[in-house]
Scaffold this motif. Structure first.
Motif, PDB file in Angstrom:
ATOM      1  N   VAL A  73      21.526  40.304  38.610  1.00 13.83           N
ATOM      2  CA  VAL A  73      22.468  41.424  38.701  1.00 13.83           C
ATOM      3  C   VAL A  73      23.770  40.977  39.343  1.00 13.83           C
ATOM      4  O   VAL A  73      24.861  41.374  38.914  1.00 13.83           O
ATOM      5  CB  VAL A  73      21.834  42.581  39.508  1.00 13.83           C
ATOM      6  CG1 VAL A  73      22.849  43.697  39.706  1.00 13.83           C
ATOM      7  CG2 VAL A  73      20.598  43.110  38.786  1.00 13.83           C
ATOM      8  N   LEU A  74      23.691  40.121  40.373  1.00 14.45           N
ATOM      9  CA  LEU A  74      24.901  39.669  41.052  1.00 14.45           C
ATOM     10  C   LEU A  74      25.771  38.816  40.129  1.00 14.45           C
ATOM     11  O   LEU A  74      27.006  38.887  40.196  1.00 14.45           O
ATOM     12  CB  LEU A  74      24.520  38.877  42.304  1.00 14.45           C
ATOM     13  CG  LEU A  74      23.804  39.689  43.404  1.00 14.45           C
ATOM     14  CD1 LEU A  74      23.459  38.787  44.579  1.00 14.45           C
ATOM     15  CD2 LEU A  74      24.681  40.856  43.859  1.00 14.45           C
ATOM     16  N   CYS A  75      25.135  38.003  39.272  1.00 10.59           N
ATOM     17  CA  CYS A  75      25.905  37.212  38.307  1.00 10.59           C
ATOM     18  C   CYS A  75      26.669  38.127  37.347  1.00 10.59           C
ATOM     19  O   CYS A  75      27.803  37.829  36.961  1.00 10.59           O
ATOM     20  CB  CYS A  75      24.975  36.302  37.513  1.00 10.59           C
ATOM     21  SG  CYS A  75      24.331  34.884  38.438  1.00 10.59           S
ATOM     22  N   SER A  76      26.028  39.249  36.958  1.00  9.81           N
ATOM     23  CA  SER A  76      26.682  40.170  36.027  1.00  9.81           C
ATOM     24  C   SER A  76      27.899  40.835  36.641  1.00  9.81           C
ATOM     25  O   SER A  76      28.777  41.326  35.928  1.00  9.81           O
ATOM     26  CB  SER A  76      25.678  41.242  35.562  1.00  9.81           C
ATOM     27  OG  SER A  76      25.319  42.089  36.636  1.00  9.81           O
ATOM     28  N   MET A  77      27.966  40.865  37.973  1.00  8.89           N
ATOM     29  CA  MET A  77      29.127  41.458  38.655  1.00  8.89           C
ATOM     30  C   MET A  77      30.110  40.394  39.112  1.00  8.89           C
ATOM     31  O   MET A  77      31.158  40.708  39.675  1.00  8.89           O
ATOM     32  CB  MET A  77      28.650  42.278  39.858  1.00  8.89           C
ATOM     33  CG  MET A  77      27.781  43.465  39.473  1.00  8.89           C
ATOM     34  SD  MET A  77      27.348  44.510  40.863  1.00  8.89           S
ATOM     35  CE  MET A  77      26.292  43.413  41.795  1.00  8.89           C
ATOM     36  N   ASP A  78      29.756  39.105  38.856  1.00  9.68           N
ATOM     37  CA  ASP A  78      30.596  38.012  39.339  1.00  9.68           C
ATOM     38  C   ASP A  78      31.205  37.265  38.140  1.00  9.68           C
ATOM     39  O   ASP A  78      32.098  37.783  37.482  1.00  9.68           O
ATOM     40  CB  ASP A  78      29.745  37.081  40.199  1.00  9.68           C
ATOM     41  CG  ASP A  78      30.591  36.079  40.971  1.00  9.68           C
ATOM     42  OD1 ASP A  78      31.823  36.115  40.818  1.00  9.68           O
ATOM     43  OD2 ASP A  78      30.024  35.270  41.722  1.00  9.68           O
ATOM     44  N   GLU A  79      30.711  36.054  37.834  1.00 10.41           N
ATOM     45  CA  GLU A  79      31.340  35.249  36.789  1.00 10.41           C
ATOM     46  C   GLU A  79      31.099  35.795  35.383  1.00 10.41           C
ATOM     47  O   GLU A  79      31.773  35.407  34.439  1.00 10.41           O
ATOM     48  CB  GLU A  79      30.844  33.788  36.850  1.00 10.41           C
ATOM     49  CG  GLU A  79      29.352  33.604  36.564  1.00 10.41           C
ATOM     50  CD  GLU A  79      28.533  33.579  37.838  1.00 10.41           C
ATOM     51  OE1 GLU A  79      27.520  32.875  37.857  1.00 10.41           O
ATOM     52  OE2 GLU A  79      28.920  34.267  38.807  1.00 10.41           O
ATOM     53  N   HIS A  80      30.121  36.702  35.236  1.00  6.05           N
ATOM     54  CA  HIS A  80      29.861  37.319  33.926  1.00  6.05           C
ATOM     55  C   HIS A  80      30.358  38.769  33.893  1.00  6.05           C
ATOM     56  O   HIS A  80      29.897  39.564  33.067  1.00  6.05           O
ATOM     57  CB  HIS A  80      28.355  37.284  33.619  1.00  6.05           C
ATOM     58  CG  HIS A  80      27.794  35.902  33.515  1.00  6.05           C
ATOM     59  ND1 HIS A  80      27.710  35.204  32.341  1.00  6.05           N
ATOM     60  CD2 HIS A  80      27.292  35.067  34.482  1.00  6.05           C
ATOM     61  CE1 HIS A  80      27.169  34.019  32.565  1.00  6.05           C
ATOM     62  NE2 HIS A  80      26.907  33.915  33.857  1.00  6.05           N
ATOM     63  N   LYS A  81      31.300  39.100  34.745  1.00 10.34           N
ATOM     64  CA  LYS A  81      31.744  40.484  34.933  1.00 10.34           C
ATOM     65  C   LYS A  81      32.234  41.118  33.637  1.00 10.34           C
ATOM     66  O   LYS A  81      31.890  42.263  33.325  1.00 10.34           O
ATOM     67  CB  LYS A  81      32.844  40.529  35.989  1.00 10.34           C
ATOM     68  CG  LYS A  81      33.385  41.933  36.263  1.00 10.34           C
ATOM     69  CD  LYS A  81      34.444  41.889  37.350  1.00 10.34           C
ATOM     70  CE  LYS A  81      34.988  43.297  37.615  1.00 10.34           C
ATOM     71  NZ  LYS A  81      36.043  43.279  38.670  1.00 10.34           N
ATOM     72  N   ASP A  82      33.045  40.411  32.865  1.00  5.75           N
ATOM     73  CA  ASP A  82      33.635  40.979  31.646  1.00  5.75           C
ATOM     74  C   ASP A  82      32.864  40.593  30.389  1.00  5.75           C
ATOM     75  O   ASP A  82      33.365  40.765  29.273  1.00  5.75           O
ATOM     76  CB  ASP A  82      35.093  40.509  31.520  1.00  5.75           C
ATOM     77  CG  ASP A  82      35.952  41.013  32.675  1.00  5.75           C
ATOM     78  OD1 ASP A  82      35.719  42.156  33.126  1.00  5.75           O
ATOM     79  OD2 ASP A  82      36.836  40.253  33.121  1.00  5.75           O
ATOM     80  N   HIS A  83      31.675  40.056  30.570  1.00  2.16           N
ATOM     81  CA  HIS A  83      30.888  39.632  29.410  1.00  2.16           C
ATOM     82  C   HIS A  83      30.032  40.773  28.866  1.00  2.16           C
ATOM     83  O   HIS A  83      29.846  41.802  29.530  1.00  2.16           O
ATOM     84  CB  HIS A  83      29.984  38.452  29.787  1.00  2.16           C
ATOM     85  CG  HIS A  83      30.742  37.207  30.076  1.00  2.16           C
ATOM     86  ND1 HIS A  83      30.121  36.001  30.355  1.00  2.16           N
ATOM     87  CD2 HIS A  83      32.076  36.953  30.136  1.00  2.16           C
ATOM     88  CE1 HIS A  83      31.039  35.076  30.561  1.00  2.16           C
ATOM     89  NE2 HIS A  83      32.235  35.634  30.452  1.00  2.16           N
TER      90      HIS A  83
END
Length: 561
Positions: free
Chosen positions: A174-184
């Protein structure tokens, strides 16, 4: 429920030290029971303290108790071994190096029964009990034992990977989705798994269909091999009979012909078997892929599924087997025709007929077809030196220039009478027959001509003797501003500009006949795909409707290397 009850019954008769069924059970003062050997070993470590504790409740006693076997428990253990689901020795339950071991077992570890995706721990049956008994573990996801549980943890954030990034095709936390994968483009791993599960079924259907198609191709190849053997045997027997009649003239040639037939037979069968082996290998590979996809479709581990699915869903390039349904089943009839001709022309056997036999048994690439030539240089690789046969020329055609040119004359030529001569059509055939792959060019100037290939036994009189008027000949009629292809009395009109030189490409074994306007890029005028069962002869026809002097000539070509 029955499985859980069996596990609970077994647990009551297990030693909490070795986790196995009690051996020589003893009961210590606090009331807990152990294997005699296990509790002795435990107390041996406490001899210096002079106080002996229970491994479970930690209650101490002094002095060291005398241990006596509990016969009642021993009987219960024996009964469990004989009648319970664990009657077989538990040795098979211990984890081997290739197995997933229980993370909670001490000493010799048991095989893991399940892995928990929330705890990220693998449990044997004994240590898995809390997950069945405690409400705290109700929402934990249990899957088949896995050695790759750490792959579920994000190495950067230490969180469980529950998200799938469609942009990068990765499982993330979940943290990755809000960090480097935010706009993915991200979705729950479960959602992505559900969609891919549907694709998996479609891929399996495609693989299964390909398996069926390739199995059909293998059956066709089996039939083809039988046809090759039958045709080869028939040709050998026929050749033997004819050469026996001509033994005094062609004794040394008979064995050569058999060897050539057998060589082609071996080549054809080798090609067929090679293609069959490729198809068998592809079927095995497809079956393996199907099995792996089927296994993958049942896994409960989303990460493993998504990581393995791309490689398993990719299929290798299919073996091309389309040619086997278009190849002719006749292979050696041309040999029989040629040796029959040799019998009637004994004086020509050693010079002319031997060349025809060599061509008739020339290996063909029917099962593994080569690409058709594209440029003139490629066509010239198959150029052939042929001549016109004056014995077939109409009396109004003058055959000259080394028997390559046919010219219409106003007066009849002083040809001798011959049964092969065309009497009604201004036509002539080549002396040599053609089988295999050949290319030749015809120079026609501005006159109108017919350029053909034909069976030798074409009619010599009447309408059917005209090239393209029967099923034994194929002809391109060249006019001033157009062309017309004729076969079996049917015409196909072809538009095209005036061309002084026409190229003809023949692949006899593949049944391909092409006519080209000769230029650097070789403009295709007409292409024929058919089944050719006999050697062919070149044919030239010259239309003399308006004037004499019209001519057509077989060009001298230099074969390229």
């Amino acid at each position: 429920m029955a499985q859980q009850q069996n596990l609970m019954d077994r647990r009551k008769l297990c030693c909490s030290i070795c986790l196995d069924l009690l051996k020589d059970p003893v009961t210590i003062p606090c009331g807990h029971s152990y294997c005699m050997k296990c509790v002795k070993s435990h107390w041996d470590t406490e001899d210096q303290k002079k106080a002996y504790s229970c491994p479970q409740c930690r209650k101490t006693v002094t002095p060291r108790p005398v241990l006596v076997k509990n016969t009642m428990l021993a009987d219960l253990v024996e009964e469990m071994k004989k009648t319970g689901p664990y009657a077989v020795s538990n040795d098979h339950c211990y984890a081997e190096p290739e197995d997933v071991a229980c993370d909670f077992c001490t000493g010799r570890k048991f095989k893991a029964f399940k892995s928990c995706l929330q705890c990220l721990v693998s449990y044997c049956e004994q240590h898995l009990q809390p997950h069945f008994e405690s409400p705290a573990f109700e929402k934990h996801k249990l899957v088949d034992p896995s050695k790759k549980l750490q792959e579920h943890i994000c190495t950067r954030h230490g969180e469980v990977k529950k998200i799938f990034c469609r942009t990068d095709h990765l499982c993330i936390c979940v943290l990755c989705s809000m960090d480097e994968h935010k706009d993915h483009n991200t979705v729950l791993a479960l959602t992505e798994r559900t969609e891919r599960q549907g694709e998996l079924g479609t891929n399996r259907q495609r693989i299964q269909q390909r398996i069926l198609n390739k199995e059909k191709d293998v059956k066709v190849l089996k039939t083809r091999i039988e046809a090759i053997n039958c045709s080869a045997d028939k040709a050998v027997k026929y050749s033997d009979r004819i050469f026996t009649q001509l033994l005094h003239l062609i004794k040394n040639r008979s064995s050569d012909v058999k060897q050539r037939i057998r060589a082609r037979q071996k080549t054809e069968i080798s090609l067929a078997k090679e293609l069959r082996e490729k198809l068998d290998a592809e079927i095995i590979e497809l079956q393996r892929k199907d099995s792996e996809l089927e296994h993958l479709s049942h896994t409960e581990d989303h990460t493993q599924f998504l990581q393995n699915y791309p490689s398993l869903s990719c299929l290798s390039k299919a073996v091309d087997s389309s040619c086997i349904n278009t190849c002719p089943l006749q292979y050696f009839e041309g040999v029989m025709v040629t040796v029959s001709d040799a019998r009637d022309k004994l004086q020509d056997v050693l010079s002319d007929t031997w060349t025809k036999i060599s061509q008739a048994v020339k290996p063909a690439d029917a099962l593994m077809p080569q690409a058709e030539p594209k440029t003139r240089a490629e066509f010239l690789q198959y150029s052939c030196e042929t001549t016109l046969d004056p014995n077939t020329a109409n009396a109004r055609l003058l055959v000259s220039d080394g028997d390559r040119k046919a010219t219409v004359t106003s007066e009849k030529q002083a040809y001798s009478g011959h049964p092969d001569r065309f009497t009604d059509m201004f036509q002539v055939l080549s002396r040599e027959s053609l089988s295999g792959r050949h290319y030749w060019e015809v120079e026609r100037g501005r006159c109108e001509v017919s350029i053909a290939v034909t069976h030798k036994d074409i009619s010599r009189t009447g309408y059917e003797s005209g090239f393209g008027n029967d099923d034994k000949s194929w002809a391109l009629e060249c006019f001033n501003n157009s062309y017309q292809f004729r076969h079996n009395g049917t015409s196909t009109f072809i538009s095209g500009s005036q061309a002084s030189k026409i190229g003809v490409y023949l692949d006899h074994s593949a049944g391909i006949l092409c006519f080209y306007n000769v230029c650097e890029n070789m403009t295709l005028l007409h292409r024929v795909q058919t089944t050719l069962t006999q050697p062919l002869h070149q044919g030239l026809g010259v239309f003399a409707t308006y004037c004499s002097g019209s001519a057509a000539e077989l060009c001298k070509l230099k074969k390229t290397v």
